[in-house]
Each structure stands twice: as structure tokens, then as C-alpha cells.
Design an enzyme around this catalytic site. Sequence first.
Site, short mmCIF file in Angstrom:
data_model
loop_
_atom_site.label_atom_id
_atom_site.label_comp_id
_atom_site.label_asym_id
_atom_site.label_seq_id
_atom_site.Cartn_x
_atom_site.Cartn_y
_atom_site.Cartn_z
N HIS A 106 -9.36 0.95 -1.56
CA HIS A 106 -9.34 1.64 -0.26
C HIS A 106 -10.76 1.60 0.31
O HIS A 106 -11.72 1.98 -0.38
CB HIS A 106 -8.94 3.10 -0.44
N HIS A 129 0.86 -1.19 0.00
CA HIS A 129 0.00 0.00 0.00
C HIS A 129 0.89 1.23 0.00
O HIS A 129 1.27 1.74 1.05
CB HIS A 129 -0.92 -0.02 1.23
N HIS A 153 1.46 4.83 -2.51
CA HIS A 153 1.16 5.67 -3.66
C HIS A 153 2.46 6.32 -4.11
O HIS A 153 3.07 7.07 -3.35
CB HIS A 153 0.13 6.74 -3.29
N ASP A 204 1.81 4.04 2.79
CA ASP A 204 0.79 4.88 2.17
C ASP A 204 1.40 6.02 1.34
O ASP A 204 1.60 5.88 0.14
CB ASP A 204 -0.17 5.42 3.24
N ASP A 205 1.67 7.14 1.99
CA ASP A 205 2.27 8.32 1.34
C ASP A 205 3.42 8.81 2.22
O ASP A 205 3.29 9.82 2.92
CB ASP A 205 1.22 9.43 1.17
N GLU A 246 -11.24 3.47 5.90
CA GLU A 246 -10.25 4.38 6.49
C GLU A 246 -11.06 5.48 7.19
O GLU A 246 -11.22 5.49 8.40
CB GLU A 246 -9.34 4.96 5.42
#
Length: 315
Positions: free
Chosen positions: A194, A14, A16, A275-276, A197
Amino acid sequence: MYDWLNALPKAELHLHLEGSLEPELLFALAERNKIELPWADVETLRAAYAFNNLQEFLDLYYQGANVLRSEQDFYDLTWAYLQRCKAQNVVHVEPFFDPQTHTDRGIPFEVVLRGIRQALLDGEKQLGISHGLILSFLRHLPEEEAFKTLEQAMPFRDAFIGVGLDSSEKGFPPRLFERVFAKARSEGLHAVAHAGEEGPPEYIWEALDLLKVERIDHGVRAIEDERLMQRIIDEQIPLTVCPLSNIKLCVFEHMGQHNILDMLERGVKVTVNSDDPAYFGGYVGENFAALHEHLGMSEEQARRLAQNSLDARLA
């Protein structure tokens, strides 16, 4: 990072790619492409990385992605991420890329994909990191736009393994994308999304039953629905959890509240991801370290989490 955590072979499921754009690279690419930025310097930009919710982050994320223009830019972005993976013993990656973020700015689909793909292939050869690329649809855009993106992608079908669904979750339930996911699956593509969340457990049900996904990205709100939890455990549906992201975006107030280890001990196939990472303060290694420091994650639990990530691969 702790040596014993670093020693564990891990997969990241996961991530990006646009969210791994560190401020230093962002400024370098802006200079390369002669783009004026609204921030004076790297420190000012880092100071802007304080978010109250997912939307505040996304606004900055899309602004940052604007510096990505050429094949070389996308290559450099992906290569920088892979080097960090190598340093943390991440041996397999299944990153997302958001074509619509770039095609909506007039960047041709193939420019985005070629740069990313070449870096991933070089990462396999030079760093020993295997990969499977996932094309992610933006859920705040209509399903028709997702269909167009899928059509643009089909000439490059061998470059990616599946489709995903990301961006603003609230108000954009998975059911809005049922048809495009059916089309993607009919082309032999894997499906992930996704869900859970900021969105309710119902969104996880929809992702499983309507989009027929094989993995849930995030999924931490599944714990609010006992029947859903039992299904996730019984079917061993992987959840790609992102602890530091969840704190930064106020899904949990602090790491001590996070439910990832509770889920692990109940038999959920949870994995640790970043994630980011450029925006949320850490890559996979830092996420593992945070679980150890704030939740008392043991070495045995870390091993299970790392193994889960390897077992949950789609490629």
C-alpha cells in the site's frame, strides 16, 4: 448491478479478507464465540461505518476482527466473500490476510491460515474462482514483528504467493520494511505494498525502489508527481485502485473528483477493487457501477479496467 458490467470477467487484487466481514456475519460469529459486542444490533453497527480518515476505519476494523477465533470462523469469512465474487463474475482473487491482527490476540497462525486456505481451495473447486493469497504486514508495528510473522509463515510457504504492507500509512514509510521484504523476496515470494493513498508520492518511490514491489496498492497520489507517473506508465506497474474506499476514507471528497479514469486514459495500468467492502459500501461490482454513474465510465473503459485486473495477476 448493470448486466453488462456483471458479464465482464474480472480479477480482484486488493481485498482485505477481514474487511469483508459483513455486520450480519460479525454478529453471528460473536454469538458463536460468546463475545459481547459494543453495538446493540446490525443497524447500530452499520451506522458506525462513518469515517473521517483511515485511522478511524482501522480502529473499527480491528475491533470487528476480534470475533474471528476458530478455523471455521476464517473459513466462513472467506467463503462468504467468494460467494459474492461468484455473483459478480470475479474469476480470480488475490486477497490479503493480516496474521498479526490475529496472532497478537493469541490466535495461532495456522488456525487463521488453514481456515482461509480451505475456503479458497473449495472456491476453486466449487465456484471456479482461482486465487493467490497474500500475507500482509501491519506497518504500524515494528519490522521485527514482521520478521516474526514471516518466520511463522514459512512452514506454510505453499499456501501464499506473496507479501504486502498495509494499515496506517502516515508516518510509516515503506523504507521501514526494506529488510523483511528483501527476505521475503529471497524466499521466492512476490511483493506488493500500500502506498500513495494518504501517504505522499515519495512512499510510492520507496515501495518501488526499496521494497521492489511488483504492484502498488492504491497509488492514486502518484498523479501529483509527473516523473513518477511516467515511470508507472513506462514500466506498466499496476495500481490496485479502490474507488469507494477512497471516498469513504476522504481521500477524495466525492466520486466526481476521482482520478482513476484520468490515469487509465494516460496509459496507467489501473484496476478496480473493493479494499474493505463490508465497511465501504460495495464489492468490485459496486465499484465499477459507481465509476459508470459518477464518472461516466464507458463500456470500453470498463473492459480495459477488467482486462487490466486479469493481466496484473501474480498467480
